[in-house]
Design a protein around this motif. Sequence first.
Motif, PDB file in Angstrom:
ATOM      1  N   GLU A   2       0.823  -1.202   0.000  1.00  0.00           N
ATOM      2  CA  GLU A   2       0.000   0.000   0.000  1.00  0.00           C
ATOM      3  C   GLU A   2       0.858   1.253   0.000  1.00  0.00           C
ATOM      4  N   GLY A   3       2.021   1.177   0.672  1.00  0.00           N
ATOM      5  CA  GLY A   3       2.943   2.312   0.600  1.00  0.00           C
ATOM      6  C   GLY A   3       3.419   2.545  -0.827  1.00  0.00           C
ATOM      7  N   ARG A   4       3.732   1.448  -1.522  1.00  0.00           N
ATOM      8  CA  ARG A   4       4.147   1.595  -2.924  1.00  0.00           C
ATOM      9  C   ARG A   4       2.993   2.110  -3.777  1.00  0.00           C
ATOM     10  N   GLN A   5       1.784   1.670  -3.456  1.00  0.00           N
ATOM     11  CA  GLN A   5       0.634   2.149  -4.211  1.00  0.00           C
ATOM     12  C   GLN A   5       0.470   3.654  -4.051  1.00  0.00           C
ATOM     13  N   ARG A   6       0.603   4.129  -2.798  1.00  0.00           N
ATOM     14  CA  ARG A   6       0.492   5.573  -2.592  1.00  0.00           C
ATOM     15  C   ARG A   6       1.581   6.329  -3.346  1.00  0.00           C
ATOM     16  N   GLU A   7       2.810   5.780  -3.268  1.00  0.00           N
ATOM     17  CA  GLU A   7       3.895   6.429  -4.013  1.00  0.00           C
ATOM     18  C   GLU A   7       3.623   6.413  -5.506  1.00  0.00           C
ATOM     19  N   PHE A   8       3.105   5.299  -5.986  1.00  0.00           N
ATOM     20  CA  PHE A   8       2.813   5.199  -7.415  1.00  0.00           C
ATOM     21  C   PHE A   8       1.730   6.189  -7.825  1.00  0.00           C
ATOM     22  N   LEU A   9       0.675   6.284  -7.022  1.00  0.00           N
ATOM     23  CA  LEU A   9      -0.393   7.219  -7.361  1.00  0.00           C
ATOM     24  C   LEU A   9       0.104   8.663  -7.326  1.00  0.00           C
ATOM     25  N   LEU A  10       0.959   8.971  -6.344  1.00  0.00           N
ATOM     26  CA  LEU A  10       1.539  10.315  -6.311  1.00  0.00           C
ATOM     27  C   LEU A  10       2.385  10.575  -7.546  1.00  0.00           C
ATOM     28  N   SER A  11       3.156   9.553  -7.923  1.00  0.00           N
ATOM     29  CA  SER A  11       4.006   9.706  -9.111  1.00  0.00           C
ATOM     30  C   SER A  11       3.167   9.885 -10.370  1.00  0.00           C
ATOM     31  N   VAL A  12       2.127   9.060 -10.520  1.00  0.00           N
ATOM     32  CA  VAL A  12       1.286   9.159 -11.707  1.00  0.00           C
ATOM     33  C   VAL A  12       0.544  10.491 -11.735  1.00  0.00           C
ATOM     34  N   SER A  13       0.054  10.927 -10.570  1.00  0.00           N
ATOM     35  CA  SER A  13      -0.641  12.220 -10.548  1.00  0.00           C
ATOM     36  C   SER A  13       0.296  13.348 -10.940  1.00  0.00           C
ATOM     37  N   HIS A  14       1.562  13.235 -10.512  1.00  0.00           N
ATOM     38  CA  HIS A  14       2.539  14.261 -10.922  1.00  0.00           C
ATOM     39  C   HIS A  14       2.768  14.214 -12.425  1.00  0.00           C
ATOM     40  N   GLU A  15       2.888  13.002 -12.959  1.00  0.00           N
ATOM     41  CA  GLU A  15       3.116  12.874 -14.399  1.00  0.00           C
ATOM     42  C   GLU A  15       1.908  13.368 -15.195  1.00  0.00           C
ATOM     43  N   LEU A  16       0.722  13.131 -14.692  1.00  0.00           N
ATOM     44  CA  LEU A  16      -0.474  13.622 -15.382  1.00  0.00           C
ATOM     45  C   LEU A  16      -0.589  15.135 -15.273  1.00  0.00           C
ATOM     46  N   ARG A  17      -0.201  15.655 -14.126  1.00  0.00           N
ATOM     47  CA  ARG A  17      -0.340  17.093 -13.930  1.00  0.00           C
ATOM     48  C   ARG A  17       0.590  17.892 -14.829  1.00  0.00           C
ATOM     49  N   THR A  18       1.778  17.360 -15.109  1.00  0.00           N
ATOM     50  CA  THR A  18       2.741  18.127 -15.891  1.00  0.00           C
ATOM     51  C   THR A  18       2.220  18.457 -17.289  1.00  0.00           C
ATOM     52  N   PRO A  19       1.793  17.481 -18.117  1.00  0.00           N
ATOM     53  CA  PRO A  19       1.258  17.870 -19.432  1.00  0.00           C
ATOM     54  C   PRO A  19      -0.050  18.642 -19.337  1.00  0.00           C
ATOM     55  N   LEU A  20      -0.883  18.315 -18.341  1.00  0.00           N
ATOM     56  CA  LEU A  20      -2.134  19.048 -18.196  1.00  0.00           C
ATOM     57  C   LEU A  20      -1.887  20.521 -17.870  1.00  0.00           C
ATOM     58  N   THR A  21      -0.872  20.772 -17.047  1.00  0.00           N
ATOM     59  CA  THR A  21      -0.548  22.165 -16.721  1.00  0.00           C
ATOM     60  C   THR A  21      -0.090  22.925 -17.963  1.00  0.00           C
ATOM     61  N   ALA A  22       0.748  22.273 -18.782  1.00  0.00           N
ATOM     62  CA  ALA A  22       1.210  22.934 -20.008  1.00  0.00           C
ATOM     63  C   ALA A  22       0.052  23.190 -20.972  1.00  0.00           C
ATOM     64  N   ILE A  23      -0.787  22.156 -21.145  1.00  0.00           N
ATOM     65  CA  ILE A  23      -1.931  22.318 -22.056  1.00  0.00           C
ATOM     66  C   ILE A  23      -2.859  23.425 -21.554  1.00  0.00           C
ATOM     67  N   ARG A  24      -3.118  23.442 -20.258  1.00  0.00           N
ATOM     68  CA  ARG A  24      -4.012  24.472 -19.706  1.00  0.00           C
ATOM     69  C   ARG A  24      -3.406  25.866 -19.861  1.00  0.00           C
ATOM     70  N   GLY A  25      -2.096  25.956 -19.606  1.00  0.00           N
ATOM     71  CA  GLY A  25      -1.457  27.273 -19.725  1.00  0.00           C
ATOM     72  C   GLY A  25      -1.518  27.818 -21.137  1.00  0.00           C
ATOM     73  N   TYR A  26      -1.199  26.978 -22.123  1.00  0.00           N
ATOM     74  CA  TYR A  26      -1.251  27.445 -23.509  1.00  0.00           C
ATOM     75  C   TYR A  26      -2.686  27.710 -23.945  1.00  0.00           C
ATOM     76  N   ALA A  27      -3.643  26.873 -23.455  1.00  0.00           N
ATOM     77  CA  ALA A  27      -5.038  27.111 -23.815  1.00  0.00           C
ATOM     78  C   ALA A  27      -5.531  28.445 -23.256  1.00  0.00           C
ATOM     79  N   GLU A  28      -5.137  28.782 -22.033  1.00  0.00           N
ATOM     80  CA  GLU A  28      -5.530  30.062 -21.453  1.00  0.00           C
ATOM     81  C   GLU A  28      -4.889  31.220 -22.222  1.00  0.00           C
ATOM     82  N   ALA A  29      -3.628  30.991 -22.618  1.00  0.00           N
ATOM     83  CA  ALA A  29      -2.955  32.055 -23.371  1.00  0.00           C
ATOM     84  C   ALA A  29      -3.640  32.279 -24.712  1.00  0.00           C
TER      85      ALA A  29
END
Length: 482
Positions: free
Chosen positions: A247-274
């Motif tokens: 379960e500790g690895r699962q939490r780490e994995f979910l945190l890692s995946v959420s970070h990886e998902l957030r990175t492209p989403l942040t870029a897409i959102r920033g350019y879309a707002e611009a």
Amino acid sequence: MPEQPTVPMPPTVAMPPTGPARSGRRPGRTLTARAVLATCAVALVSVLVTALVAVPLAVRGAERRDQEALAAQARLAADVLRVRPVRQRDGAGDRLIRQLRQQQIDVYVIRDGRADRPGLPRPLVTRVAGGENVSGRRLVEGQRRLVEARSLPGGDGVVLTRARSAAPWRQVLRGLWLPLLAGLAAGAAAGLLLARRLARPIRTAATAAARLRAGDRAVRVPVEPPDEVADLAHALNGLAAALATSEGRQREFLLSVSHELRTPLTAIRGYAEALADGVIEADAVPATGRTVLAEAEHLDRLVRDLLALARLEAVDFPLEPVPVDLAGLAADAERAWSGRCAALGVPFRLETPGVPVPAYTDPGRIRQVVDGLLENALRVVPPGAPVVLAVRPAGPAGGGVLEVRDGGPGFTDDDLRVAFERGALHERYRGVRKVGSGLGLALAAGLVRRLGGDIAAGHAPEGGAAFTVRVPADPYAARTSA
């Protein structure tokens, strides 16, 4: 260098809380009740077997004592009558007869070869008159009786008879009811103590299992004898530790995946707002679109990897194994990857035996594995360092071996132990060197196993990492693994 995966734990399934014990149990179904019943049954059987052996012995012993007592009375009577003068025998005999009859003993006096009253068998009288002593059981007055006969001088004799004890079995059994009850009571007490001793660690384990189900991963069961109970405690403690780690690895994995998902989403959102705010010049719009497209592709690739990993353990995961030439498959991969490597200044080298390398696998899935390993290598290898795709026969067992090596930073020995765990290497090297989503190696390992092969990580002679994939030649191995 290949991606750095972690082994995620399957999500915890919510279940209705249940205690270690169920209400409304039937009394005979509990371990305590069964142990008490078993020990009572053993005690009962032991007493009955003892009775079957002891009662006949006790009956025979009682009859033997009666016979010996009657023989002692017969010797006494014979001695009394033998030492008396003939004229005094009648008076002494009368007194002796009265005394013996008070003890329920019948006395017959034989004079001149004849009994003083009827009832004795004629052969018995003849033998006593002839000077023989007789001891045993004889038919007297129509009944089987104990008989002790002693001869006297001059053809005389005395015969003592006594009825056998009435219902000796019943008398002996009447003396056994107390030991029987004592044995049953001892069996019940022993069973109760034994059951409590055995049931206590089981109840403790059941309570611990219920706490584990409720999410308490800190629970531990005390290890105590006997060995079976200790094994159960070790198993539950190991399960709790494994669940906590997973379960500790699962939490780490979910945190890692959420970070990886957030990175492209942040870029897409920033350019879309611009773009929406009109702050991007018209001539910069194509470049912005390409950036958004690249981030969207990165996001799509991450989502596809997650879906593939989720489907990998499913029974209906699509696989189409067929006979494949691994050398031809590697040549196709070279045509696709050599240009990409050359654009980054990375030499790509293909090593083949120059002859077909037959195997039995799904060409699309095994190419997916090769592409994933090459992409991982190209991500970390510096310009000028090589990337190698090698193919060779597996040996006498048949099948083939695919190997991807690189001249990148490589792995430590500790890295190799967790190379195929989801996100493990991703967490170690994020921020240190280029890393992917942390799913690639886990996905590759899962695909290879489903195809009936195996995959291993090691050190490459080029200085970086080496991944070796063994592909089976046996169609049955591929089908059963799938």
